[in-house]
Structure formats: C-alpha cells, structure tokens
Design a protein around this motif. Sequence first.
Motif, PDB file in Angstrom:
ATOM      1  N   VAL A  61      -4.189  11.478   7.114  1.00  0.00           N
ATOM      2  CA  VAL A  61      -4.026  10.123   6.593  1.00  0.00           C
ATOM      3  C   VAL A  61      -4.457   9.173   7.705  1.00  0.00           C
ATOM      4  O   VAL A  61      -3.993   9.304   8.841  1.00  0.00           O
ATOM      5  CB  VAL A  61      -2.555   9.831   6.209  1.00  0.00           C
ATOM      6  N   VAL A  63      -6.632   3.510   4.431  1.00  0.00           N
ATOM      7  CA  VAL A  63      -5.720   2.564   3.773  1.00  0.00           C
ATOM      8  C   VAL A  63      -6.376   1.183   3.662  1.00  0.00           C
ATOM      9  O   VAL A  63      -6.364   0.549   2.602  1.00  0.00           O
ATOM     10  CB  VAL A  63      -4.369   2.492   4.541  1.00  0.00           C
ATOM     11  N   SER A 106      -3.378   3.944  -1.779  1.00  0.00           N
ATOM     12  CA  SER A 106      -4.486   3.868  -0.824  1.00  0.00           C
ATOM     13  C   SER A 106      -4.940   5.251  -0.372  1.00  0.00           C
ATOM     14  O   SER A 106      -6.038   5.410   0.146  1.00  0.00           O
ATOM     15  CB  SER A 106      -4.072   3.034   0.390  1.00  0.00           C
ATOM     16  N   ASN A 107      -4.083   6.247  -0.562  1.00  0.00           N
ATOM     17  CA  ASN A 107      -4.398   7.599  -0.075  1.00  0.00           C
ATOM     18  C   ASN A 107      -3.452   8.596  -0.727  1.00  0.00           C
ATOM     19  O   ASN A 107      -2.410   8.212  -1.253  1.00  0.00           O
ATOM     20  CB  ASN A 107      -4.206   7.645   1.456  1.00  0.00           C
ATOM     21  N   TYR A 155       2.641   8.019   9.984  1.00  0.00           N
ATOM     22  CA  TYR A 155       2.655   8.568   8.638  1.00  0.00           C
ATOM     23  C   TYR A 155       3.565   9.806   8.624  1.00  0.00           C
ATOM     24  O   TYR A 155       4.006  10.276   9.673  1.00  0.00           O
ATOM     25  CB  TYR A 155       1.231   8.905   8.184  1.00  0.00           C
ATOM     26  N   GLU A 156       3.803  10.345   7.450  1.00  0.00           N
ATOM     27  CA  GLU A 156       4.775  11.428   7.291  1.00  0.00           C
ATOM     28  C   GLU A 156       4.160  12.781   7.659  1.00  0.00           C
ATOM     29  O   GLU A 156       2.953  12.926   7.771  1.00  0.00           O
ATOM     30  CB  GLU A 156       5.271  11.477   5.830  1.00  0.00           C
ATOM     31  N   ALA A 171       0.878  -1.180   0.000  1.00  0.00           N
ATOM     32  CA  ALA A 171       0.000   0.000   0.000  1.00  0.00           C
ATOM     33  C   ALA A 171       0.910   1.222   0.000  1.00  0.00           C
ATOM     34  O   ALA A 171       1.940   1.228   0.674  1.00  0.00           O
ATOM     35  CB  ALA A 171      -0.865  -0.003   1.248  1.00  0.00           C
ATOM     36  N   VAL A 172       0.547   2.237  -0.773  1.00  0.00           N
ATOM     37  CA  VAL A 172       1.360   3.455  -0.797  1.00  0.00           C
ATOM     38  C   VAL A 172       0.485   4.706  -0.770  1.00  0.00           C
ATOM     39  O   VAL A 172      -0.666   4.692  -1.207  1.00  0.00           O
ATOM     40  CB  VAL A 172       2.259   3.530  -2.064  1.00  0.00           C
ATOM     41  N   ALA A 206      -0.696  11.375  -0.101  1.00  0.00           N
ATOM     42  CA  ALA A 206       0.264  11.496   1.008  1.00  0.00           C
ATOM     43  C   ALA A 206      -0.051  12.704   1.889  1.00  0.00           C
ATOM     44  O   ALA A 206      -0.813  13.603   1.484  1.00  0.00           O
ATOM     45  CB  ALA A 206       1.677  11.587   0.444  1.00  0.00           C
ATOM     46  N   VAL A 245       4.913   6.823  -1.465  1.00  0.00           N
ATOM     47  CA  VAL A 245       5.581   6.577  -0.184  1.00  0.00           C
ATOM     48  C   VAL A 245       4.932   5.388   0.520  1.00  0.00           C
ATOM     49  O   VAL A 245       3.720   5.233   0.523  1.00  0.00           O
ATOM     50  CB  VAL A 245       5.541   7.843   0.706  1.00  0.00           C
ATOM     51  N   GLY A 246       5.797   4.530   1.076  1.00  0.00           N
ATOM     52  CA  GLY A 246       5.323   3.377   1.834  1.00  0.00           C
ATOM     53  C   GLY A 246       6.304   3.067   2.950  1.00  0.00           C
ATOM     54  O   GLY A 246       7.312   3.764   3.111  1.00  0.00           O
ATOM     55  N   MET A 247       5.997   2.018   3.725  1.00  0.00           N
ATOM     56  CA  MET A 247       6.856   1.712   4.879  1.00  0.00           C
ATOM     57  C   MET A 247       7.499   0.331   4.810  1.00  0.00           C
ATOM     58  O   MET A 247       8.189  -0.061   5.749  1.00  0.00           O
ATOM     59  CB  MET A 247       6.030   1.790   6.172  1.00  0.00           C
TER      60      MET A 247
HETATM   61  N1  HPA Z   1       2.708   6.821   3.991  1.00  0.00           N
HETATM   62  C1  HPA Z   1       3.444   5.743   4.310  1.00  0.00           C
HETATM   63  N2  HPA Z   1       3.014   4.499   4.137  1.00  0.00           N
HETATM   64  C2  HPA Z   1       1.805   4.325   3.594  1.00  0.00           C
HETATM   65  C3  HPA Z   1       0.989   5.407   3.231  1.00  0.00           C
HETATM   66  C4  HPA Z   1       1.465   6.733   3.442  1.00  0.00           C
HETATM   67  O1  HPA Z   1       0.804   7.744   3.134  1.00  0.00           O
HETATM   68  N3  HPA Z   1      -0.165   4.877   2.731  1.00  0.00           N
HETATM   69  C5  HPA Z   1      -0.021   3.539   2.783  1.00  0.00           C
HETATM   70  N4  HPA Z   1       1.155   3.188   3.303  1.00  0.00           N
END
Ligand code: HPA
Length: 274
Positions: free
Chosen positions: A230, A235, A220-221, A178-179, A100-101, A223, A195-197
């Motif tokens: 967020v 997500v 998924s969203n 989240y960031e 997911a990003v 940023a 961006v992801g983790m």
């Molecule tokens: N940031 C980091 N990781 C994520 C995000 C995000 O906005 N959405 C899904 N994984």
Amino acid sequence: MEGSPRLRRRVTMEEDKLAEIAIIGGTGLEDLLEGAERVTVGTPYGFPPQISIGDVGGRRVAFLPRHGRRHTTPPHMVNYRANIYALHKIGVDRIIATNAVGAINTGFKPGDLVVPHDLVDFTKGRVSTFYDGSPVTHIDFSEPYCPEIRRLLIEKAEEAGVRVWNRAVYVCTEGPRYETPAEIRIFKMLGCDVVGMTGVPEAVLARELEVCYATLCFVSNMAAGISGRVTSKEVIDASKRVTPKIKKVLMETVKNLPRKRSCPCAQALKEARV
Ligand code: HPA
C-alpha cells in the motif's frame, strides 16, 4: 486559488450561523470552496485549519481541510476536538466528511464510493470526547452516522452514475502506518469492509455536540495483504481521479438537504447524562 480576492478574518466571539452545513475534506479535497471567505476560529482546544465559508445553492457552507490546506497534518495529529468544536461554534449542525479508505471487502474496488452505516474504533492515542468531567455523559452510538445525510449521499451518488456501496462497516486505525496483512484479516473476521485513519473520533465528537455527521468514503486501494504493497502515491492518485465525482455528489447533497433536521442526532444528549 492564490491571488484571488478573498476576505480573511478572525472569529473571536460566538457568531451565530456563519454556516449551517460543513464539509470536512480528506486526502485530495484540500480546497473545495475556491475563492470563498476564510475565517480563523479559536476554540478551547486550539486552532483548527482556516475554514472557508461560501454559498452552495443558497446554503451557507463551511469547508475545513482536515489535514490542513497543504496536507501537512498526519491523521494521528489532527486536532479533532478543535475542528468539530469550531464548526459547531460557527453554527454548523450538519457535517459531511470525506475519507480515503482501503477496501477490506474484496467486492469493493478502487474508485468506488462508500457510505458507511457503522464503525469500529481501533485508534489508540486520541482524545475522543468533549466530556472529561461532570456531568458524566454517555452518548448513544447505536446509529453512528446521520441517516438523513446518508440517504441523500447514496441517492446523489447513484444519480451521478457512480458505483456506491450503501452499507459498510468502517474501521479506524491509529496510523500513520498502514496495516499489516494479519490486522486486515482480523478486521475482516470482525465484519469490517473498509479501513481508514480519520473517521474516529470525528464522528463521535460531532454526535457529542448533537451535530449530524456522515461520511462519503472513496476506495483508494485494496487493504494490506490483498494486492501487494500500500503506498501513499496510490492513495493520492486515486483521490485525484475520484475528486470530481465526490465534489458533484457533495454539492448535490448539500443543495438537497432539508432545512429542518428530522433525524435523531439533534437529541443525542437527551438522557445521556448521569
Ligand atoms: N489503510 C488505512 N488508511 C487508509 C488506507 C488503508 O489501506 N487507504 C487510505 N487510507
């Protein structure tokens, strides 16, 4: 699927080729090969989650849920070395991941699929190598994702009629928070699209073992700072909507992967050692 007949066993020795291809499932993909045999694989780095092994179009496929089957392991606590080593140990030489990003590139929208071609590592506290000693080993990472798997993921997503971005720079943060909006602005200036983790060190560790690796991301969203807060709910909801498409693309990709690899990933250790 609880209650279905399913074999469970422990892999204690090197077992050749229990599977040739693996899928690492991220958020929303905690069970892909329902009803498949599950194996427990020990590694020098500890135990990964149980791995399911099944048949997809005549190919032996392993499925590993990155966060555990009930999504109980956060991104910064995932035992990435155990996961990748275990897949390698059971014979896997190709890994397709899902992540997911959040979209940094405002052209990308929730629900879109993304097949990154490059990455930036902003993780902080993760062990990101198998090579802590001698021989000192520096793998080339000029092309971090397997070109052969990427090509097929893009082709199968397009055939499925899904909006897919065929190039993107993935930035990995440490999480689990989240960031901030300022961080996202910096990542944007650096040329990052999503961006992801969890994408790092997974991609690194696979290459260090000469295992092909590519990822199918879904947005998924937007940023942080682009369109409000967020939330994990957002997500998870997005992952539920997009999961059927992802499954289809993954299955078609697996079925169409040539049996023999013709990418450079298998030679990653050639000329890498000092
Ligand atoms: N940031 C980091 N990781 C994520 C995000 C995000 O906005 N959405 C899904 N994984």
